[in-house]
Design an enzyme around this catalytic site. Structure first.
Site, PDB file in Angstrom:
ATOM      1  N   GLY A   8      -8.665 -10.164 -11.940  1.00 14.62           N
ATOM      2  CA  GLY A   8      -7.766  -9.322 -11.139  1.00 14.62           C
ATOM      3  C   GLY A   8      -6.738 -10.165 -10.411  1.00 14.62           C
ATOM      4  N   GLY A  10      -4.405  -8.885  -8.374  1.00 14.81           N
ATOM      5  CA  GLY A  10      -3.819  -8.053  -7.317  1.00 14.81           C
ATOM      6  C   GLY A  10      -3.737  -8.890  -6.050  1.00 14.81           C
ATOM      7  N   PHE A  11      -3.733  -8.222  -4.905  1.00 17.92           N
ATOM      8  CA  PHE A  11      -3.591  -8.949  -3.637  1.00 17.92           C
ATOM      9  C   PHE A  11      -4.739  -9.927  -3.400  1.00 17.92           C
ATOM     10  CE2 PHE A  11      -0.818  -5.341  -2.922  1.00 17.92           C
ATOM     11  CZ  PHE A  11       0.287  -5.986  -2.393  1.00 17.92           C
ATOM     12  N   GLY A  12      -5.983  -9.488  -3.711  1.00 17.61           N
ATOM     13  CA  GLY A  12      -7.138 -10.344  -3.465  1.00 17.61           C
ATOM     14  C   GLY A  12      -7.182 -11.539  -4.404  1.00 17.61           C
ATOM     15  N   VAL A  77     -11.383  -7.340 -18.717  1.00 18.27           N
ATOM     16  CA  VAL A  77     -12.798  -7.730 -18.664  1.00 18.27           C
ATOM     17  C   VAL A  77     -13.642  -6.469 -18.827  1.00 18.27           C
ATOM     18  CG1 VAL A  77     -14.613  -8.639 -17.160  1.00 18.27           C
ATOM     19  CG2 VAL A  77     -12.402  -9.791 -17.295  1.00 18.27           C
ATOM     20  N   GLU A 168       4.141   9.058   2.790  1.00 18.13           N
ATOM     21  CA  GLU A 168       5.357   8.394   2.305  1.00 18.13           C
ATOM     22  C   GLU A 168       5.962   9.146   1.121  1.00 18.13           C
ATOM     23  OE1 GLU A 168       4.422   3.916   3.900  1.00 18.13           O
ATOM     24  OE2 GLU A 168       3.950   4.291   1.819  1.00 18.13           O
ATOM     25  N   ASP A 297     -10.496  -3.993  -2.666  1.00 18.27           N
ATOM     26  CA  ASP A 297     -10.910  -2.589  -2.784  1.00 18.27           C
ATOM     27  C   ASP A 297     -12.226  -2.424  -3.545  1.00 18.27           C
ATOM     28  OD1 ASP A 297      -8.575  -2.053  -1.513  1.00 18.27           O
ATOM     29  OD2 ASP A 297      -7.648  -0.902  -3.136  1.00 18.27           O
TER      30      ASP A 297
HETATM   31  C1  LIG Z   1       0.241   3.945  -3.320  1.00 15.52           C
HETATM   32  C2  LIG Z   1      -0.490   2.931  -2.462  1.00 15.52           C
HETATM   33  C3  LIG Z   1       0.134   2.436  -1.329  1.00 15.52           C
HETATM   34  C4  LIG Z   1      -0.507   1.461  -0.544  1.00 15.52           C
HETATM   35  N1  LIG Z   1       0.136   0.990   0.560  1.00 15.52           N
HETATM   36  C5  LIG Z   1      -0.458   0.011   1.295  1.00 15.52           C
HETATM   37  C6  LIG Z   1       0.207  -0.532   2.428  1.00 15.52           C
HETATM   38  O1  LIG Z   1       1.299  -0.121   2.787  1.00 15.52           O
HETATM   39  N2  LIG Z   1      -0.411  -1.547   3.102  1.00 15.52           N
HETATM   40  C7  LIG Z   1      -1.637  -2.013   2.724  1.00 15.52           C
HETATM   41  O2  LIG Z   1      -2.150  -2.939   3.357  1.00 15.52           O
HETATM   42  N3  LIG Z   1      -2.298  -1.506   1.676  1.00 15.52           N
HETATM   43  C8  LIG Z   1      -1.745  -0.508   0.940  1.00 15.52           C
HETATM   44  N4  LIG Z   1      -2.402   0.022  -0.134  1.00 15.52           N
HETATM   45  C9  LIG Z   1      -3.722  -0.514  -0.485  1.00 15.52           C
HETATM   46  C10 LIG Z   1      -3.583  -1.826  -1.255  1.00 15.52           C
HETATM   47  O3  LIG Z   1      -2.676  -1.687  -2.314  1.00 15.52           O
HETATM   48  C11 LIG Z   1      -4.956  -2.249  -1.787  1.00 15.52           C
HETATM   49  O4  LIG Z   1      -5.852  -2.312  -0.709  1.00 15.52           O
HETATM   50  C12 LIG Z   1      -4.857  -3.605  -2.460  1.00 15.52           C
HETATM   51  O5  LIG Z   1      -4.022  -3.523  -3.582  1.00 15.52           O
HETATM   52  C13 LIG Z   1      -6.244  -4.088  -2.866  1.00 15.52           C
HETATM   53  O6  LIG Z   1      -6.102  -5.326  -3.497  1.00 15.52           O
HETATM   54  P1  LIG Z   1      -7.130  -5.749  -4.643  1.00 15.52           P
HETATM   55  O7  LIG Z   1      -6.824  -7.165  -4.970  1.00 15.52           O
HETATM   56  O8  LIG Z   1      -8.520  -5.396  -4.258  1.00 15.52           O
HETATM   57  O9  LIG Z   1      -6.790  -4.803  -5.875  1.00 15.52           O
HETATM   58  P2  LIG Z   1      -5.413  -4.543  -6.628  1.00 15.52           P
HETATM   59  O10 LIG Z   1      -4.272  -5.025  -5.848  1.00 15.52           O
HETATM   60  O11 LIG Z   1      -5.464  -3.118  -7.026  1.00 15.52           O
HETATM   61  O12 LIG Z   1      -5.523  -5.463  -7.927  1.00 15.52           O
HETATM   62  C14 LIG Z   1      -6.492  -5.278  -8.916  1.00 15.52           C
HETATM   63  C15 LIG Z   1      -6.065  -6.045 -10.153  1.00 15.52           C
HETATM   64  O13 LIG Z   1      -7.167  -6.091 -11.055  1.00 15.52           O
HETATM   65  C16 LIG Z   1      -6.713  -5.834 -12.372  1.00 15.52           C
HETATM   66  N5  LIG Z   1      -7.867  -5.298 -13.108  1.00 15.52           N
HETATM   67  C17 LIG Z   1      -8.565  -4.184 -12.807  1.00 15.52           C
HETATM   68  N6  LIG Z   1      -9.598  -4.038 -13.672  1.00 15.52           N
HETATM   69  C18 LIG Z   1      -9.543  -5.088 -14.524  1.00 15.52           C
HETATM   70  C19 LIG Z   1     -10.350  -5.502 -15.634  1.00 15.52           C
HETATM   71  N7  LIG Z   1     -11.436  -4.807 -16.025  1.00 15.52           N
HETATM   72  N8  LIG Z   1      -9.993  -6.616 -16.298  1.00 15.52           N
HETATM   73  C20 LIG Z   1      -8.899  -7.349 -15.915  1.00 15.52           C
HETATM   74  N9  LIG Z   1      -8.123  -7.015 -14.860  1.00 15.52           N
HETATM   75  C21 LIG Z   1      -8.444  -5.898 -14.177  1.00 15.52           C
HETATM   76  C22 LIG Z   1      -5.574  -4.856 -12.190  1.00 15.52           C
HETATM   77  O14 LIG Z   1      -4.683  -4.888 -13.293  1.00 15.52           O
HETATM   78  C23 LIG Z   1      -4.924  -5.377 -10.896  1.00 15.52           C
HETATM   79  O15 LIG Z   1      -3.914  -6.311 -11.176  1.00 15.52           O
HETATM   80  C24 LIG Z   1      -1.796   1.002  -0.918  1.00 15.52           C
HETATM   81  C25 LIG Z   1      -2.419   1.525  -2.053  1.00 15.52           C
HETATM   82  C26 LIG Z   1      -1.785   2.499  -2.808  1.00 15.52           C
HETATM   83  C27 LIG Z   1      -2.463   3.051  -4.030  1.00 15.52           C
END
Ligand SMILES: Cc1cc2nc3c(=O)[nH]c(=O)nc-3n(C[C@H](O)[C@H](O)[C@H](O)COP(=O)(O)OP(=O)(O)OC[C@H]3O[C@@H](n4cnc5c(N)ncnc54)[C@H](O)[C@@H]3O)c2cc1C
Length: 435
Positions: A8, A10-12, A77, A168, A297
């Site tokens: 992943g 994403g942010f994390g 994955v 929003e 998340d």
């Molecule tokens: C519309 C919206 C608006 C938001 N606005 C805000 C805000 O203003 N401020 C704020 O703090 N938070 C906001 N959030 C919440 C924030 O986006 C999440 O808390 C944050 O993205 C979590 O980060 P993460 O790394 O856990 O997951 P994510 O950022 O969702 O990243 C997950 C990554 O894992 C990858 N992935 C998933 N499954 C697999 C797999 N099986 N194999 C390979 N790759 C995989 C995905 O492609 C993705 O790139 C918002 C969320 C949404 C939906």
């Protein structure tokens, strides 16, 4: 060299990789099913045509191009083999010394997955573009409709879920209809557009204070959004929603309520909560597996101060990512790990083009100043100079010229609600029969 596998970007996941990439004693394999990191907080702007997909995403490879110890794989994955310390992707098995899972969450429909076809969620770029198509096409269908009832239906939009995303999105749709697109159509009066924000709880923006929540409600109403609280949606179909005893007819329904964490949690040992998140230890590792970390998340993590579960926020995921990187390096050096402590830097939600609510500690700000703060926070967090400049220029243009550029409808065929399609039926009725 220890091999650290991060699933992943994403942010994390990106936060872990960006810390580890500077350390040459580790080899990092960063796996994501997409080739880009998505700035999800601005996704709603893609859904309303204010920004384009490239503005809110950046290729993962470009972030790590200068770091030879980071290998990027675009693979999904499928499962995790904890016993043999491997992750299984769609094409191979990859061994790890340390594993970090940061796969985020997706939308959940409280067991009614069939609602998704009528009410897409907003989590991916594909969904944002589909929502954009639906919104723009609804105006086109209303313009072409001959029946007033159908016209009204297309000019009605429902957003389900009164969290920041719902607030929003509904504000942006109302602004688009009442202001941006106002002069573009001839047969419809866009002032009659109805935008409903439906929330099951007693107030919108439940994670904010009551003052900010009330202010957001007033701001939305000023934009023409009808906010309906304490109204739980019981059914969604092609023509709108049913909530308790009330029916709201609408051509477009958007889902901004309920999330479910990554299914990969089922391969791990540990307690899973109602949102599918796995409970993690204070050092962010999985119980009995100190070499496996889950963050963002995907994880259920209690705040050390309040003992309440931390919400799904980018800032939580990023801070957890930084700590995991620290704990991995500490483990390699034989040092002790740190426990996670979240530093709450506040929260913000924007309402339309120049209003927002922002809360930082005891400070509660709203209106134009809050919107400027929201703007700065989001531009600050955006990665890559190109995105920043492109976004600043676009926002400036939208602000002064009241014009949103990304307004093309990608789907050629009207595929969303065939039941509501009046034009095709009208043409068919007029076609002379072959007999
Ligand atoms: C519309 C919206 C608006 C938001 N606005 C805000 C805000 O203003 N401020 C704020 O703090 N938070 C906001 N959030 C919440 C924030 O986006 C999440 O808390 C944050 O993205 C979590 O980060 P993460 O790394 O856990 O997951 P994510 O950022 O969702 O990243 C997950 C990554 O894992 C990858 N992935 C998933 N499954 C697999 C797999 N099986 N194999 C390979 N790759 C995989 C995905 O492609 C993705 O790139 C918002 C969320 C949404 C939906």
């Amino acid at each position: 060299m220890k091999n650290i596998v991060i699933v992943g970007a994403g942010f994390g996941g990106l936060s872990v990789a960006k810390t580890l990439c500077r350390n040459n004693s580790v080899e990092v394999t960063l796996i994501d099913e997409r080739n880009y990191h998505l700035f999800i907080p601005l996704l709603y702007q893609v859904a309303v045509g204010a920004l384009s997909p490239d503005d809110v995403s950046i290729p993962i490879r470009s972030v790590f191009a200068r770091y030879p110890n980071v290998k990027v794989l675009k693979e999904a994955v499928d499962s995790i083999d904890l016993r043999n310390r491997r992750v299984i992707t769609c094409v191979r098995a990859i061994s790890y010394d340390y594993l970090v899972l940061a796969c985020g969450a997706r939308h959940a429909y409280f067991g009614n997955d069939d609602w998704e076809q009528y009410a897409p969620g907003l989590k991916t770029l594909e969904q944002a573009l589909e929502i954009r198509d639906r919104i723009l096409d609804a105006f086109e269908q209303a313009e072409a409709a001959i029946d007033d009832v159908i016209k009204r239906k297309y000019l009605s939009f429902v957003v389900v879920g009164g969290g920041p995303t719902g607030v929003e999105l509904s504000g942006a749709i109302a602004e688009m209809a009442h202001s941006v697109l106002r002069k573009d159509f001839r047969n419809i009066d866009l002032q009659t557009t109805k935008v409903y924000l439906v929330e099951a709880g007693p107030r919108i923006l439940a994670s904010f204070s009551e003052t900010s929540s009330k202010q957001a409600m007033r701001d939305l109403q000023a934009l023409g959004v009808e906010v309906r609280t304490s109204l739980a949606v019981t059914h969604v179909d092609a023509g709108g929603i049913q909530a308790l005893n009330e029916r709201i007819d609408a051509g477009t329904v958007i889902w901004a309520a309920g999330v479910r964490a990554s299914d990969l949690n089922r391969f791990l040992d540990g307690e899973i909560d109602r949102q599918g998140r796995i409970a993690i230890e204070p050092d962010l590792s999985v119980k009995n597996h100190s070499d496996v970390f889950v963050i963002g998340d995907q994880a259920y993590c209690l705040d050390r101060k309040t003992h309440k579960p931390l919400g799904g926020l980018a800032s939580v995921a990023m801070q957890q990512g930084a700590l995991v990187a620290h704990n991995i390096l500490a483990g390699i050096k034989g040092q002790s790990r740190r426990q996670f402590q979240y530093y709450d830097r506040g929260q913000a939600a924007t309402i339309g083009k120049c209003r927002a609510v922002v809360e930082v500690g005891i400070f509660k700000i709203n209106g134009f100043l809050a919107w400027i703060i929201w703007l700065i926070i989001h531009i600050w967090f955006l990665m890559g100079g190109v995105n920043r400049i492109a976004i600043i220029l676009k926002w400036f243009w939208i602000y002064i010229a009241n014009y949103q550029m990304d307004r093309i409808i990608l789907a050629k065929e009207w595929r969303f609600y065939p039941a509501l399609r009046p034009i095709r039926k009208y043409k068919e009725d007029k076609t002379p029969s072959k007999e």
